[in-house]
Motif scaffolding. Sequence first.
Motif, PDB file in Angstrom:
ATOM      1  N   SER A 103      -1.757 -15.929   3.174  1.00 33.54           N
ATOM      2  CA  SER A 103      -1.158 -15.367   4.392  1.00 33.54           C
ATOM      3  C   SER A 103      -0.492 -14.045   4.045  1.00 33.54           C
ATOM      4  CB  SER A 103      -0.141 -16.335   4.997  1.00 33.54           C
ATOM      5  OG  SER A 103       0.888 -16.641   4.089  1.00 33.54           O
ATOM      6  N   VAL A 104      -0.832 -13.001   4.795  1.00 30.68           N
ATOM      7  CA  VAL A 104      -0.357 -11.652   4.472  1.00 30.68           C
ATOM      8  C   VAL A 104       0.069 -10.934   5.742  1.00 30.68           C
ATOM      9  CG1 VAL A 104      -2.737 -10.786   4.519  1.00 30.68           C
ATOM     10  CG2 VAL A 104      -0.989  -9.466   3.350  1.00 30.68           C
ATOM     11  N   LYS A 105       1.107 -10.138   5.607  1.00 33.16           N
ATOM     12  CA  LYS A 105       1.579  -9.328   6.735  1.00 33.16           C
ATOM     13  C   LYS A 105       1.631  -7.867   6.307  1.00 33.16           C
ATOM     14  CE  LYS A 105       5.516  -8.651   9.858  1.00 33.16           C
ATOM     15  NZ  LYS A 105       6.820  -9.192  10.319  1.00 33.16           N
ATOM     16  N   TYR A 106       1.042  -7.019   7.112  1.00 34.29           N
ATOM     17  CA  TYR A 106       1.137  -5.571   6.886  1.00 34.29           C
ATOM     18  C   TYR A 106       2.168  -5.038   7.870  1.00 34.29           C
ATOM     19  CZ  TYR A 106      -0.158  -0.605   6.802  1.00 34.29           C
ATOM     20  OH  TYR A 106      -0.135   0.774   6.710  1.00 34.29           O
ATOM     21  N   ASP A 107       3.299  -4.624   7.354  1.00 37.40           N
ATOM     22  CA  ASP A 107       4.406  -4.204   8.214  1.00 37.40           C
ATOM     23  C   ASP A 107       4.419  -2.684   8.365  1.00 37.40           C
ATOM     24  OD1 ASP A 107       6.704  -3.749   9.614  1.00 37.40           O
ATOM     25  OD2 ASP A 107       7.983  -5.021   8.383  1.00 37.40           O
ATOM     26  N   ASP A 108       3.710  -2.191   9.386  1.00 31.25           N
ATOM     27  CA  ASP A 108       3.655  -0.740   9.616  1.00 31.25           C
ATOM     28  C   ASP A 108       4.560  -0.313  10.773  1.00 31.25           C
ATOM     29  OD1 ASP A 108       2.247  -1.919  11.646  1.00 31.25           O
ATOM     30  OD2 ASP A 108       0.496  -0.602  11.498  1.00 31.25           O
ATOM     31  N   ARG A 109       5.582  -1.135  11.066  1.00 34.75           N
ATOM     32  CA  ARG A 109       6.515  -0.757  12.129  1.00 34.75           C
ATOM     33  C   ARG A 109       7.180   0.580  11.798  1.00 34.75           C
ATOM     34  NH1 ARG A 109      10.572  -5.698  12.214  1.00 34.75           N
ATOM     35  NH2 ARG A 109      10.158  -5.490   9.970  1.00 34.75           N
TER      36      ARG A 109
END
Length: 491
Positions: A334-340
């Motif tokens: 499980s991976v999250k790309y946080d480009d906020r």
Amino acid sequence: MGKKLTKRSEDYSKWYNELVVKADLADNSGVRGCMVIKPYGYALWEKMQAELDRMFKETGHENAYFPLFIPKSYLSREAAHVEGFAKECAVVTHYRLKNDEDGKGIVVDPDAKLEEELIVRPTSETIIWDTYKKWIQSYRDLPVKVNQWANVVRWEMRTRLFLRTAEFLWQEGHTAHATEQEAIEEAELIMHLYADFAERFMGMPVIKGLKSPSERFAGAVETYCIEALMQDGKALQAGTSHFLGQNFAKAFDVKYASKEGQQEYVWATSWGVSTRLIGGLIMTHSDDNGLVLPPKLAPIQVVIVPIYKGEDQLQAISERVHPLVQELRSKGISVKYDDRDTYKPGWKFNEYELKGVPVRLAVGQRDMENNTFEVARRDTLEKETVNADIVVSHIEKLLEDIQDNIFRKAMAYREEHITRVDSFDEFQEVLESKGGFIAAHWDGTEETEEKIKELTKATIRCIPLKQEKEAGKCVFSGKPSEGRVLFAKAY
């Protein structure tokens, strides 16, 4: 992310309470003693639930659902059971509200009184065994191996998020068997299953054992348990499995026709773990910077944070990161790309450290030029630069290593905090100065157990399964003892 957490060494209880809220796991609700489990906390429970559910089904159990409400008369059929739960029950007495005639809002309609009060489920043995009477007629109907995922209510005066709340989520298994031996084997199987889950998935070492008679589940003949040790030296009962004998079968007249045509009472077990496991997970591994989560249960195993100036750089980083995200997900990570763009990278680093995400990747302009990622691991806070060509295999190994490392660390702490004592003075000194499990001789009487509890607040957490036969003298009474049991202060 606001002010830093209170340090564990300063106030462990305050540290825990702050961490649960700041890490977005749960919050207090408008209902006294009840909690709101926030999405991140619930995602953690879902991961636990999924693994346990798989393990139950692999051992032949099926899920079902039984009513939330239990007629009061059901609870009174098993004497020890009602005595054990009577003080914790929430009771429904009416079924309708109405507008107050004086215009003061809504009141209970006195004409809508139930003929028989209903108990909000504190546990489901009684309603389930009333149902099993309909299901079980012959040896061909056995065994019945049912589990339910549900909520229960046990009225608590002093509550703490996850550890002790008036309402909590859990699973409860209820099985019926033709023989005593089958039921005992089932209760032991589940104890070992719980221990396997705690150690392999939670990274939380546990001791398997039996509860003393006074600590048994209400209505049980024997209670098997797994006991864990938290970082403040207090024990946590992490799961229990009960051999119920024929107590509930006799109370609800559940019989089966044997192969020989004889009418026999069935043999029973019940067992459960709850959202209390989340509290145990927090207190086993986390540090002064926030949560430390085992990769096997972390809602987010890998987070990727871009470091950029301007939309062009962000676009270039995103184009490089998206294939990596897809590859990691294809491997079940499980991976999250946080480009906020509403938060700076430093703020994000602090957030994911607080939330215990096992692996963090950062990628900036220099990484783009060098074909690298900065990789940070949450358990040790170590950082390294990894070539993009091998970063996926590196992450896979890193997740395995973090899982192993936090278990080894917790195990080392547990082993350092099991202390053998042979006198009551030594018992008290260790309890106050060091804490942890105290291995001491006990004469087997409830009177001695209660006196030790009264004087020290320590209880017998378990009689270890691997208890060595060692003749000695009770640490309190001086009477003969066949072996040591584990005492501790507990949650």
